[in-house]
Each structure stands twice: as structure tokens, then as C-alpha cells.
Write an enzyme that holds these catalytic residues in place. Structure first.
Site, PDB file in Angstrom:
ATOM      1  N   LYS A 110       0.872  -1.181   0.000  1.00 52.42           N
ATOM      2  CA  LYS A 110       0.000   0.000   0.000  1.00 52.42           C
ATOM      3  C   LYS A 110       0.911   1.234   0.000  1.00 52.42           C
ATOM      4  CE  LYS A 110      -4.277  -1.614   2.062  1.00 52.42           C
ATOM      5  NZ  LYS A 110      -3.980  -3.017   1.748  1.00 52.42           N
ATOM      6  N   ASP A 147      -1.521  -2.211  -4.110  1.00 52.93           N
ATOM      7  CA  ASP A 147      -2.944  -2.223  -3.736  1.00 52.93           C
ATOM      8  C   ASP A 147      -3.625  -0.904  -4.106  1.00 52.93           C
ATOM      9  OD1 ASP A 147      -2.655  -4.728  -2.638  1.00 52.93           O
ATOM     10  OD2 ASP A 147      -2.888  -4.097  -0.554  1.00 52.93           O
ATOM     11  N   GLN A 176     -10.321  -1.007  -8.953  1.00 55.34           N
ATOM     12  CA  GLN A 176     -11.555  -1.291  -8.198  1.00 55.34           C
ATOM     13  C   GLN A 176     -12.765  -1.072  -9.102  1.00 55.34           C
ATOM     14  OE1 GLN A 176     -10.093   1.826  -5.808  1.00 55.34           O
ATOM     15  NE2 GLN A 176     -10.057   0.626  -3.910  1.00 55.34           N
ATOM     16  N   ARG A 197      -4.878  -6.569 -11.048  1.00 54.93           N
ATOM     17  CA  ARG A 197      -5.775  -7.284 -10.133  1.00 54.93           C
ATOM     18  C   ARG A 197      -7.099  -6.499 -10.101  1.00 54.93           C
ATOM     19  NH1 ARG A 197      -3.958  -6.881  -4.263  1.00 54.93           N
ATOM     20  NH2 ARG A 197      -2.404  -8.398  -4.891  1.00 54.93           N
ATOM     21  N   LYS A 200     -13.645  -5.670  -6.393  1.00 60.77           N
ATOM     22  CA  LYS A 200     -14.849  -4.813  -6.388  1.00 60.77           C
ATOM     23  C   LYS A 200     -14.547  -3.461  -5.756  1.00 60.77           C
ATOM     24  CE  LYS A 200     -18.264  -8.513  -6.385  1.00 60.77           C
ATOM     25  NZ  LYS A 200     -19.420  -9.140  -5.714  1.00 60.77           N
ATOM     26  N   GLY A 201     -13.744  -3.455  -4.682  1.00 57.86           N
ATOM     27  CA  GLY A 201     -13.450  -2.208  -3.968  1.00 57.86           C
ATOM     28  C   GLY A 201     -13.991  -2.288  -2.550  1.00 57.86           C
ATOM     29  N   ALA A 202     -13.167  -1.852  -1.580  1.00 57.89           N
ATOM     30  CA  ALA A 202     -13.493  -2.121  -0.177  1.00 57.89           C
ATOM     31  C   ALA A 202     -13.687  -0.866   0.671  1.00 57.89           C
ATOM     32  CB  ALA A 202     -12.371  -2.964   0.426  1.00 57.89           C
ATOM     33  N   HIS A 240     -14.398 -13.381  -4.073  1.00 55.45           N
ATOM     34  CA  HIS A 240     -14.919 -14.636  -3.500  1.00 55.45           C
ATOM     35  C   HIS A 240     -16.296 -14.939  -4.042  1.00 55.45           C
ATOM     36  CE1 HIS A 240     -12.493 -12.334  -0.558  1.00 55.45           C
ATOM     37  NE2 HIS A 240     -11.770 -13.435  -0.657  1.00 55.45           N
ATOM     38  N   ARG A 301     -12.621  -3.689   7.418  1.00 57.55           N
ATOM     39  CA  ARG A 301     -13.166  -3.794   6.058  1.00 57.55           C
ATOM     40  C   ARG A 301     -13.707  -5.197   5.798  1.00 57.55           C
ATOM     41  NH1 ARG A 301      -8.813  -0.402   5.067  1.00 57.55           N
ATOM     42  NH2 ARG A 301      -7.475  -2.020   4.217  1.00 57.55           N
ATOM     43  N   ARG A 302     -13.075  -6.217   6.389  1.00 56.16           N
ATOM     44  CA  ARG A 302     -13.611  -7.591   6.226  1.00 56.16           C
ATOM     45  C   ARG A 302     -14.960  -7.705   6.946  1.00 56.16           C
ATOM     46  NH1 ARG A 302      -9.590  -6.880   3.717  1.00 56.16           N
ATOM     47  NH2 ARG A 302     -11.258  -6.292   2.308  1.00 56.16           N
TER      48      ARG A 302
HETATM   49  P1  FDA Z   1     -18.767  -9.803  -2.161  1.00 57.18           P
HETATM   50  O1  FDA Z   1     -18.228  -9.346  -0.826  1.00 57.18           O
HETATM   51  O2  FDA Z   1     -19.621  -8.867  -2.944  1.00 57.18           O
HETATM   52  O3  FDA Z   1     -19.501 -11.152  -1.896  1.00 57.18           O
HETATM   53  C1  FDA Z   1     -20.294 -11.713  -2.906  1.00 57.18           C
HETATM   54  C2  FDA Z   1     -20.600 -13.151  -2.609  1.00 57.18           C
HETATM   55  O4  FDA Z   1     -19.374 -13.904  -2.456  1.00 57.18           O
HETATM   56  C3  FDA Z   1     -21.346 -13.381  -1.324  1.00 57.18           C
HETATM   57  O5  FDA Z   1     -22.713 -13.122  -1.491  1.00 57.18           O
HETATM   58  C4  FDA Z   1     -21.027 -14.865  -1.083  1.00 57.18           C
HETATM   59  O6  FDA Z   1     -21.783 -15.671  -1.952  1.00 57.18           O
HETATM   60  C5  FDA Z   1     -19.586 -14.957  -1.514  1.00 57.18           C
HETATM   61  N1  FDA Z   1     -18.722 -14.747  -0.349  1.00 57.18           N
HETATM   62  C6  FDA Z   1     -18.052 -13.632  -0.011  1.00 57.18           C
HETATM   63  N2  FDA Z   1     -17.373 -13.830   1.129  1.00 57.18           N
HETATM   64  C7  FDA Z   1     -17.646 -15.099   1.519  1.00 57.18           C
HETATM   65  C8  FDA Z   1     -17.251 -15.893   2.640  1.00 57.18           C
HETATM   66  N3  FDA Z   1     -16.468 -15.408   3.612  1.00 57.18           N
HETATM   67  N4  FDA Z   1     -17.723 -17.144   2.723  1.00 57.18           N
HETATM   68  C9  FDA Z   1     -18.546 -17.642   1.778  1.00 57.18           C
HETATM   69  N5  FDA Z   1     -18.957 -16.929   0.700  1.00 57.18           N
HETATM   70  C10 FDA Z   1     -18.513 -15.688   0.575  1.00 57.18           C
HETATM   71  N6  FDA Z   1     -10.070  -3.949  -2.182  1.00 57.18           N
HETATM   72  C11 FDA Z   1      -9.559  -2.724  -2.389  1.00 57.18           C
HETATM   73  O7  FDA Z   1     -10.284  -1.733  -2.307  1.00 57.18           O
HETATM   74  N7  FDA Z   1      -8.248  -2.579  -2.713  1.00 57.18           N
HETATM   75  C12 FDA Z   1      -7.414  -3.645  -2.859  1.00 57.18           C
HETATM   76  O8  FDA Z   1      -6.233  -3.468  -3.159  1.00 57.18           O
HETATM   77  C13 FDA Z   1      -7.951  -4.945  -2.652  1.00 57.18           C
HETATM   78  N8  FDA Z   1      -7.167  -6.052  -2.789  1.00 57.18           N
HETATM   79  C14 FDA Z   1      -7.770  -7.302  -2.749  1.00 57.18           C
HETATM   80  C15 FDA Z   1      -7.009  -8.433  -3.025  1.00 57.18           C
HETATM   81  C16 FDA Z   1      -7.620  -9.670  -3.074  1.00 57.18           C
HETATM   82  C17 FDA Z   1      -6.794 -10.869  -3.398  1.00 57.18           C
HETATM   83  C18 FDA Z   1      -9.011  -9.788  -2.797  1.00 57.18           C
HETATM   84  C19 FDA Z   1      -9.706 -11.125  -2.881  1.00 57.18           C
HETATM   85  C20 FDA Z   1      -9.752  -8.677  -2.481  1.00 57.18           C
HETATM   86  C21 FDA Z   1      -9.137  -7.430  -2.431  1.00 57.18           C
HETATM   87  N9  FDA Z   1      -9.862  -6.296  -2.102  1.00 57.18           N
HETATM   88  C22 FDA Z   1      -9.304  -5.061  -2.298  1.00 57.18           C
HETATM   89  C23 FDA Z   1     -11.210  -6.434  -1.468  1.00 57.18           C
HETATM   90  C24 FDA Z   1     -12.324  -6.360  -2.498  1.00 57.18           C
HETATM   91  O9  FDA Z   1     -12.409  -5.071  -3.038  1.00 57.18           O
HETATM   92  C25 FDA Z   1     -13.674  -6.722  -1.870  1.00 57.18           C
HETATM   93  O10 FDA Z   1     -13.974  -5.827  -0.847  1.00 57.18           O
HETATM   94  C26 FDA Z   1     -13.740  -8.121  -1.304  1.00 57.18           C
HETATM   95  O11 FDA Z   1     -13.052  -9.038  -2.093  1.00 57.18           O
HETATM   96  C27 FDA Z   1     -15.204  -8.555  -1.223  1.00 57.18           C
HETATM   97  O12 FDA Z   1     -15.783  -8.611  -2.497  1.00 57.18           O
HETATM   98  P2  FDA Z   1     -16.058  -9.984  -3.285  1.00 57.18           P
HETATM   99  O13 FDA Z   1     -15.787  -9.760  -4.713  1.00 57.18           O
HETATM  100  O14 FDA Z   1     -15.284 -11.059  -2.654  1.00 57.18           O
HETATM  101  O15 FDA Z   1     -17.596 -10.285  -3.142  1.00 57.18           O
END
Ligand code: FDA
Length: 321
Positions: A110, A147, A176, A197, A200-202, A240, A301-302
Site C-alpha cells: 500500500k 494495492d 476497483q 488485479r 470490487k473495492g473495499a 470470492h 473492512r472484512r
Molecule cells: P462480495 O463481498 O460482494 O460477496 C459476494 C458473494 O461472495 C457473497 O454473497 C457470497 O456468496 C460470496 N462470499 C463472499 N465472502 C464469503 C465468505 N467469507 N464465505 C462464503 N462466501 C462468501 N479492495 C480494495 O479496495 N483494494 C485492494 O487493493 C484490494 N485487494 C484485494 C485483493 C484480493 C486478493 C481480494 C480477494 C480482495 C481485495 N480487495 C481489495 C477487497 C475487495 O475489493 C472486496 O472488498 C472483497 O473481495 C469482497 O468482495 P467480493 O468480490 O469477494 O464479493
């Protein structure tokens, strides 16, 4: 509904609050919950987590936790942690395969933790620190990816990445999908040699710059994914979400990309069984492993991402064990 409209913004605001940080980090019970998402506090902890994940044929990227540093000593100290970590990681994957594509070892940085927003010379300090880490990573046969943080940092981050890529062409960056600008950035950054990479964005972002609802964010993600898969770089699909993972595998086939020309990425401690299932389907999957003392912002954020994560935390507070 109440989670996404009320709790999520509140948790993301708490992620930036030093007062909340002081309160939450004092609660003793949180350690067991934090351990689910964070690999430990020291380099040996991170290396051990990396070793065990690599043994399962997954790739790794390691993040030394910290962000928004306002102190030059702390920024330089963060860089030193990476410089210690990289030679130790090199011992884990010393084969020729690890200097090609994909590389099994990566670190994630970061820029705000490396000094990007220090009041004097922040841009230069972060660039110099990242440069040192990129040089050490080259020696270790590792990749580096920068990141993405909140939208006020995007222009500065992409300009530092462009500068460093002149010397380190394999340097990757994160885009993002929730940001309205990202489709354009995907077009600009999907040329030969690029590694993007896509997540979605956190962060909590205003509607003027970011899509707000899950449906709109997912649609934006799928548009960006198509651009990257049809481009000439190496897409890294960080999600995920089963909808996104399925779409990525389908789009790879449509775009005529073999499994070596893109990868999936998930966070440490999230959907472990699914990660292993994808490996058994011969996909490349990288696990993002965070470690360090500064776990608070990452952890909050998680919690903001998923009601089940928050429920797990609340249960740990009320459990008597
Ligand atoms: P989302 O959170 O929208 O979840 C959608 C669906 O996925 C859920 O409804 C469920 O079905 C499934 N799911 C999700 N979590 C689950 C769990 N624990 N158990 C079971 N099912 C689950 N952000 C950022 O702003 N800057 C960055 O640099 C990064 N870097 C980064 C690296 C990597 C490797 C990852 C995976 C993520 C990031 N992120 C990030 C975070 C990212 O922006 C985002 O906030 C999270 O990945 C959550 O979004 P998802 O796409 O996982 O789906």
C-alpha cells in the site's frame, strides 16, 4: 438490507477512526477473530502461512499491514519489513518456474503505508520505498502488486505505478470495479505485460465516483473483466463471489486464455474449501496473506463485507470461553 445501508457504511467509517481503533484493539477476545483473517504479527508467521499455502499448490501474495502513514520513520520501517521478508520468501520457491509467468510468490504494497501522503515529498518517498522493494523482489524472483486504496489516492497511485513500470515492467496494480473511472483505466492498462488485479473495492466511496449497489458493482466488474480478458495483459481476478468466479472462467474460454494467462485470487481465511476446489480444477489461485500489528483497518473492512463475518465477531465478544 440494513446491513448494506446502515452497518456497512458505519463499519467502513469506523475503519478510519483512531478512537474506534483504540477501543476495538483493546478488546482481548478479538485476537481469535483477527487470526481468522490475519496470518500473525511477525515475518516468521507470514513465512509459515506462505509455506503451508504453497504446499497446497496455491500461490501467495503477502501484505505487511499498515496504511495512511503520517510518519517517515514508519514509512521506511514498512519498507524494511518487505526487504527482510523477500529473501525468506525466495527460499520457499527457488525453482526456475518462479521467474516466469505466473510467479508463485508476490508481495502486495500500500503506497500510503510507504509514505505517499507525508506532507513533504510524500510522492517521492513512497516511490523510493516501492523502488527498493521492487529491486529486492526481482532478486527474490517475486512479483510486486500495488494495492488500491480510497479514490482520492487513485491518480497518485497509478502515476507512481507508471513511473516504476519503466524499470520493473512486471509491476502489477489493483483496479476497483466500483469506481466509475475503472472501465477507462482497464482500457488504458490492458496492454502487453500489464498485470491488473481487479477487485470490487473495499472503501466507503461517494456516489459521484463509485457505483453503490451490489448489482451495479457486479455489472461494472463484468464489463471490466471482459476488457482485461480481451486485452494483452495478465488479469488477476480477485473475488470470492461465485458469480464473478464463474464469469471469469467462462470469459477466459471466450477470450481464448489458457489457465496460465490469468489467475484467481482470494483473501486468507475466506472460502478456503472453494480455493482448494479451484486448484483441483487446475486453475491458478493466489491467496492474499496479511500480517503485522496494524490489522485494524483491514479487519474492519472484512467485517463490513459480510454479515456472517460481523456475526462471527459479535459471537466472539459474547462467548464465555
Ligand atoms: P462480495 O463481498 O460482494 O460477496 C459476494 C458473494 O461472495 C457473497 O454473497 C457470497 O456468496 C460470496 N462470499 C463472499 N465472502 C464469503 C465468505 N467469507 N464465505 C462464503 N462466501 C462468501 N479492495 C480494495 O479496495 N483494494 C485492494 O487493493 C484490494 N485487494 C484485494 C485483493 C484480493 C486478493 C481480494 C480477494 C480482495 C481485495 N480487495 C481489495 C477487497 C475487495 O475489493 C472486496 O472488498 C472483497 O473481495 C469482497 O468482495 P467480493 O468480490 O469477494 O464479493
Amino acid at each position: 438490507m440494513a446491513f448494506s445501508t446502515l452497518l456497512r457504511p458505519a463499519l467502513l467509517a469506523a475503519a478510519r477512526s483512531t478512537r474506534m481503533e483504540r477501543t476495538i484493539t483493546k478488546v482481548p477476545i478479538t485476537k481469535s477473530v483477527v487470526d481468522r483473517f490475519v496470518a500473525g504479527t511477525t515475518e516468521p508467521d507470514a513465512v509459515e502461512a506462505a509455506r503451508s499455502i504453497l504446499a497446497s499448490r496455491r500461490y501467495i501474495t503477502i501484505d505487511y499491514l499498515g496504511e495512511d502513514t503520517r510518519d517517515i520513520e514508519q514509512a521506511n520501517d514498512t519498507a524494511k519489513h518487505y526487504l527482510t521478508l523477500l529473501p525468506a520468501l525466495a527460499q520457499l520457491a527457488p525453482t526456475a518456474e518462479d521467474t516466469g509467468t505466473p510467479r508463485s510468490i508476490e508481495v502486495s504494497l500500500k503506497l500510503s503505508a510507504l509514505g505517499q501522503f507525508l506532507p513533504r515529498d510524500g510522492h517521492k518517498i513512497a516511490t523510493d520505498n516501492a523502488h527498493k522493494i521492487c529491486s529486492a523482489a526481482e532478486q527474490a524472483g517475486a512479483w510486486v502488486t500495488i494495492d488500491a486504496e480510497d479514490h482520492t489516492t487513485t491518480d497518485s497511485t497509478l502515476s507512481i505505478v507508471a513511473e516504476l513500470r519503466q524499470e520493473f515492467p512486471s509491476l502489477g496494480t489493483v483496479l476497483q470495479a466500483y469506481l466509475r473511472r475503472t472501465e477507462g483505466d482497464c482500457h488504458d492498462l490492458s496492454g502487453p505485460g500489464s498485470r491488473i488485479r481487479l477487485c470490487k473495492g473495499a472503501y466507503s466511496e461517494p456516489a459521484s465516483v463509485a457505483y453503490q449497489g451490489k448489482h451495479d458493482v457486479d455489472e461494472a466488474y463484468l464489463r471490466c473483466l471482459r476488457i482485461l480478458m480481451d486485452g494483452q495483459g495478465y488479469p488477476m481476478v480477485a473475488s470470492h463471489d461465485p458469480l464473478i468466479v464463474d464469469a471469469a472462467l467462462e470469459q477466459a474460454t471466450i477470450s481464448d486464455r489458457g489457465a496460465d494467462r490469468f489467475e484467481l485470487q482470494m483473501l486468507y481465511g475466506i472460502r478456503d474449501a472453494e480455493q482448494l476446489r479451484l486448484i483441483n480444477e487446475n486453475q491458478h489461485l493466489r491467496v492474499y496473506i496479511p500480517y503485522g500489528q496494524e490489522w485494524y483497518g483491514y479487519f474492519m473492512r472484512r467485517l463490513a463485507e459480510r454479515p456472517a463475518n460481523l456475526a462471527f465477531f459479535v459471537r466472539s465478544l459474547t462467548s464465555t470461553k
